[in-house]
Enzyme design. Structure first.
Site, PDB file in Angstrom:
ATOM      1  N   GLY A 220       0.774  -1.224   0.000  1.00  0.00           N
ATOM      2  CA  GLY A 220       0.000   0.000   0.000  1.00  0.00           C
ATOM      3  C   GLY A 220       0.805   1.273   0.000  1.00  0.00           C
ATOM      4  O   GLY A 220       1.977   1.298  -0.369  1.00  0.00           O
ATOM      5  N   SER A 221       0.157   2.307   0.467  1.00  0.00           N
ATOM      6  CA  SER A 221       0.632   3.679   0.384  1.00  0.00           C
ATOM      7  C   SER A 221       1.907   3.935   1.178  1.00  0.00           C
ATOM      8  O   SER A 221       2.129   3.359   2.242  1.00  0.00           O
ATOM      9  CB  SER A 221      -0.465   4.605   0.909  1.00  0.00           C
ATOM     10  N   THR A 222       2.699   4.871   0.660  1.00  0.00           N
ATOM     11  CA  THR A 222       3.908   5.293   1.379  1.00  0.00           C
ATOM     12  C   THR A 222       3.557   5.979   2.692  1.00  0.00           C
ATOM     13  O   THR A 222       4.410   6.089   3.573  1.00  0.00           O
ATOM     14  CB  THR A 222       4.760   6.250   0.519  1.00  0.00           C
TER      15      THR A 222
ATOM     16  N   GLY B 232       1.972   4.689   4.881  1.00  0.00           N
ATOM     17  CA  GLY B 232       2.078   3.626   5.877  1.00  0.00           C
ATOM     18  C   GLY B 232       3.261   3.797   6.812  1.00  0.00           C
ATOM     19  O   GLY B 232       3.184   3.468   7.999  1.00  0.00           O
TER      20      GLY B 232
END
EC number: 4.2.1.182
Length: 137
Positions: free
Chosen positions: A64-66, A68
């Site tokens: 997922g997204s950075t 995170g």
């Protein structure tokens, strides 16, 4: 009483002991985990409803997204982060989150953590020295 010592690769240095929480699902800290409580909130996730606070969190890798990385940091600031993390193969999002949060992180264990560990096992992660110990089983 038997202690099993397993060599591994260090991603983020540190030493922590705690109880194992296994997830065979990859984990996206943005969306899967509530940064205020440390509870896994995604109903489709293998460890839905579990709190990761002070656990030795074992999961294959992040996804997922950075953002995170910053969720991991927020978990630490809110005192609800895992004590340490073990991955099959770490990726940059989890690695950066662990490093900026001072959470020990290892991967590439000599033995498959999903065959050697069980939920509730006591484990010591010494990522500074490059090993994980399964305490007296």
């Amino acid at each position: 009483m038997v202690t099993i010592k397993i060599e591994c690769r260090t991603i983020a240095r540190g030493v922590a002991e705690g109880e194992v929480l296994l997830s065979e699902d990859a984990l996206s800290f943005l969306g899967n985990v509530d940064p205020k409580t440390g509870v896994v909130v995604d109903p489709g996730h293998a460890i839905y409803g579990e709190c990761i606070r002070d656990k030795i969190l074992v999961f294959p890798h992040g996804k997922g997204s950075t953002v995170g990385s910053y969720v991991i940091y927020q978990l630490k600031k809110n005192n609800v982060s895992p004590a340490a993390m073990i991955n099959i193969d770490s990726e940059p999002i989890v690695a950066v989150g662990a490093i900026i949060s001072d959470i020990p992180l290892v991967d590439r264990l000599d033995k498959d953590p999903f065959t050697i560990f069980k939920n509730g096992d006591r484990v010591k992660v010494d990522s500074t020295s490059g090993f994980v110990e399964l305490m007296d089983r």
